[in-house]
Design an enzyme around this catalytic site. Structure first.
Site, PDB file in Angstrom:
ATOM      1  N   LYS C  12     114.082  79.057  -5.199  1.00  0.00           N
ATOM      2  CA  LYS C  12     114.284  78.331  -4.546  1.00  0.00           C
ATOM      3  C   LYS C  12     114.142  77.145  -5.515  1.00  0.00           C
ATOM      4  CE  LYS C  12     110.704  78.875  -1.542  1.00  0.00           C
ATOM      5  NZ  LYS C  12     111.379  78.733  -0.113  1.00  0.00           N
ATOM      6  N   ARG C 176     122.746  42.028 -28.616  1.00  0.00           N
ATOM      7  CA  ARG C 176     121.727  42.621 -26.693  1.00  0.00           C
ATOM      8  C   ARG C 176     120.388  44.007 -27.336  1.00  0.00           C
ATOM      9  NH1 ARG C 176     126.260  46.662 -24.673  1.00  0.00           N
ATOM     10  NH2 ARG C 176     126.058  48.370 -26.311  1.00  0.00           N
ATOM     11  N   GLN C 219     128.215  54.381 -27.080  1.00  0.00           N
ATOM     12  CA  GLN C 219     128.986  55.925 -27.622  1.00  0.00           C
ATOM     13  C   GLN C 219     128.219  56.401 -28.869  1.00  0.00           C
ATOM     14  OE1 GLN C 219     130.033  53.886 -25.545  1.00  0.00           O
ATOM     15  NE2 GLN C 219     131.557  54.752 -24.197  1.00  0.00           N
TER      16      GLN C 219
END
Lengths: 282, 282, 282, 282
Positions: C12, C176, C219
């Site tokens: 479930k 950035r 990364q």
């Protein structure tokens, strides 16, 4: 009988704009979704495909980004006013500009009591929002509000005394969980307020009333919140609230030989009670 | 100045109801989501927590299921009318009952040209919907419509002749993809129509007009659809359409030495143009 | 060649459980979604429809609620262990029980520095989660983690030095926005830890590393987080991280005569970089 | 003990690509979402931030669009193979490229039995999908499948004979609604098949078996579908199916003096049974 165009409007929705404010020593980060909606003299576009008065939604989008650099430095209500004024001033065919801004809230990270200069956590379901309407005649309306605010209390909430008929199954209770995903919008009496201070006061009043109220129904708490906001903030003309009842149903443990003393609940998504109301000055 | 309750309403939303009609030799399967919204004399519940006139939303839900067994056998407009009449007749405090029903459409499976008696495929984004309002004075309004209908054409669509300003970047085009997730709602002139036949005719007119129109803008096609529906269906009083522009932007292949002759597109979700209009008899 | 059943499992999912802990003077509120997944000797159910060994998913659900009353009082890892032990102990046909629990986090409201005894705010996208596997031979594995944690930094992030080919358009940048919706899962070395303390330490390490790292790529930051968690927490065997790159693209303001000094960005949902990695002890 | 990177991968997800094929007299329209995932020698990027071997995900995205113009003209399996071969051939650091493609299906409009040349309806929840893996040693695996396929039958489904314990409440039934949102994926034995024909045959077998099966449980029907696909399609090596049980619970009408003879149901979203299995050649 001839056929004709009635109400109509168009604009760019979901203009997702992020803004970094580079202060000395720390950054601010803001993220909003802006929608522009123009009403005006657009009948020829509909009936004969003449686009001479249709400012492209792509241009609307570019305008949002271009004006953001200079003007999106404060509360969203102010940026909304800047955008509305731009579109009305430049486009005589526009009878009304409506700007809606939803702000995604970010919290500055903090470690050992030190606020981090440029790292943030976002992701809350609560959104701050504002709407501004500017008409060609110069009249302006400003709404502020929030949505997605998930409120829950585990005491001081009941529901009794309602009418019964042959389809009644619900038992009365003086002790239930009250939970809602609150949506609130209030109209201001002016367009030159300190929107930041107003917002924070109203939000606190909303939370405080929800928490402290002896709730006899969702309607009862909804009205109490609206009443408190109006009493405490003269700059608010009216408040509309949407408070869906996010039901928490006690799970029936009796088949298993247990008593559920209001401790174990099923939170259901559907169906849900949907309660709405507007509170005004009489 | 005193504070008071203005507009308010409540009810149960998202009552998910599935219905099997067991005909000899085959079954019908219907799945709907029903919302009930009551307006009326609910002020005491808000102001002093007196629930004596608040028919619980749980009872509303039970009523939907109980009445579905006998009365949900035809078009959703008819079941909506049954529900609205029930709530108004039984609850003198209710000045208006509004019922909204959204139907999830299932197609009967077919193999080798044989319709299967009890197996179905669902899952389309297109939903049929209806809304019914019944007021205590007996007046009734019925709306029908659809939403989530994803329409797209790869020819006969352009956008030129629009105003340019310093924020214009969009190039004019006489050949673009036109795509929308169409939402339509029309008001009927009566409450005793053959709603099934009406619906199918109107939906076909909508599709046919979208496909065949020489589109000069989304507005232009929106109006053409509304006009055609009114021209062809006397039982329709007015049509409202929402047609967001699901932009397909030609991907710029020039940096890679290729020419994109309207073959390779990026479909974007945000931002999107949002075009709305209502077409009426003049 | 005969046909046969290979891997299979059932259970479930989405057992939505809310729990009030009624302490003297204040309440605790917890909300989780539990999934049960059983692996075992279920071949006869598949091949001949014999359900003699299929513990119904409805019974699994009831068991979650019934055991919650007594046993869901601490961290989700502990409740997961209780459930897994129950299913394995009672069902000899089960070779492995896997329990996954996702916790929806609620914050206690606070006014004027006073914690409220029973009012809460929820709705964050960040979810705490745990998974427990117990095999019939008694071996146990416990994982903990989080998902939906929206992290963003406006400095100390760049991306340079990557290979270029004929499809390269991306400019190098040393400044950035780095944003991700972080998903983390770590495996513990034991099943009898202080899961609450462990969790809070690891989460703080994750945030602190994200904020402080001089990121040369997603990364690079992903690995730094994994490395820091392993270095600081001996009870962690390995860490898996999923860090989609939620791109923030500087909006090109040059056509409008403006320079965008990394202040105005478009946050895009699609497409997105998808970066995954597992960091282990060597 | 040193710390090191174990499994890792990265790539661009959700590359939304639409493609018009402009045949004489009619257009084809295709819409897909492509994901690229690369595995390989990426350790230096993680540990020291050296990106010399990290093909940017932005470049991956551009490559998808650029190759689509020439190569995306047939089934998605073939376009996946083209993309995988491109990334492996050009990037010696890549040990495995995995391409996943999900296709959004559009139906050509038809009026009075006439197929329209360039108008389409989309929006179904059913998606066709494929995955391709190409390794540096040249070995290739191709999977195909579908997801979001909403299947429902109102007869020939029951669930009896299961074990009972103190948490059992579910009544046995020989007549229930069986509904699922089916997800299927099968692995092909080769990479040079007629993928279009294979797909259509397998999908039809899946539907036909679901409809015709005398279902004793979801597991029973899942296995029957997998078995039929393997029996009828030699090119299929194995089939994995995910068939959540979309429960339809008879609404209890007895409190209202009615009998519910399996006609009126509540469709619930949560919790739900989650049944998975893989069927293979023995």
């Amino acid at each position: 009988m001839p056929i004709k165009l009635a109400a109509n409007a168009y604009g760019k929705n979901a203009v997702n704009l992020s803004r970094v404010l580079r202060h000395a020593g720390h950054h601010e980060f803001r993220q909003v979704s802006v929608s522009v909606q123009l009403t005006g003299d657009f009948e020829a576009a509909h009936t004969v495909g003449d686009n001479a008065l249709i400012l492209p939604t792509d241009t609307q989008k570019n305008t949002v980004y271009a004006l953001a650099r200079e003007y999106f430095t404060g509360p969203i209500e102010e940026f909304g006013l800047v955008l509305a004024r731009h579109f009305v001033a430049r486009n005589p065919q526009v009878s009304k500009a409506r700007i809606e801004i939803v702000e995604h809230l970010y919290q500055r990270m903090s470690f050992d009591g030190q606020a981090h200069p440029h790292a943030f956590v976002g992701g809350g379901s609560e959104k701050r929002r504002a709407a501004v309407e500017l008409r060609a005649d110069g009249t302006t309306t400003v709404w502020a509000g929030l949505k997605g605010l998930l409120l829950l209390k585990t005491a001081d909430s009941g529901f009794v005394g309602y009418p019964k008929d042959e389809y009644t199954v619900l038992p009365e209770t003086t002790d239930r969980i009250l939970a809602t995903e609150c949506e609130a919008e209030w109209e201001y009496t002016a367009a030159d307020l300190d929107f930041e201070t107003q917002y924070q006061q109203i939000r606190t009043n909303l939370l405080r009333t929800f928490a402290g109220h002896q709730s006899l129904s969702v309607q009862h708490t909804l009205y109490a919140i609206g009443e408190e906001i109006l009493k405490s903030n003269d700059a608010v003309k009216e408040v509309s609230l949407v408070m869906p009842n996010k039901h928490h149903i006690p799970f029936n443990l009796e088949p298993f030989g247990q008593t559920n003393t209001n401790e174990v609940f099923v939170a259901t998504d559907a169906p849900f009670g949907y309660i709405t109301g507007t509170v005004v000055r009489g």
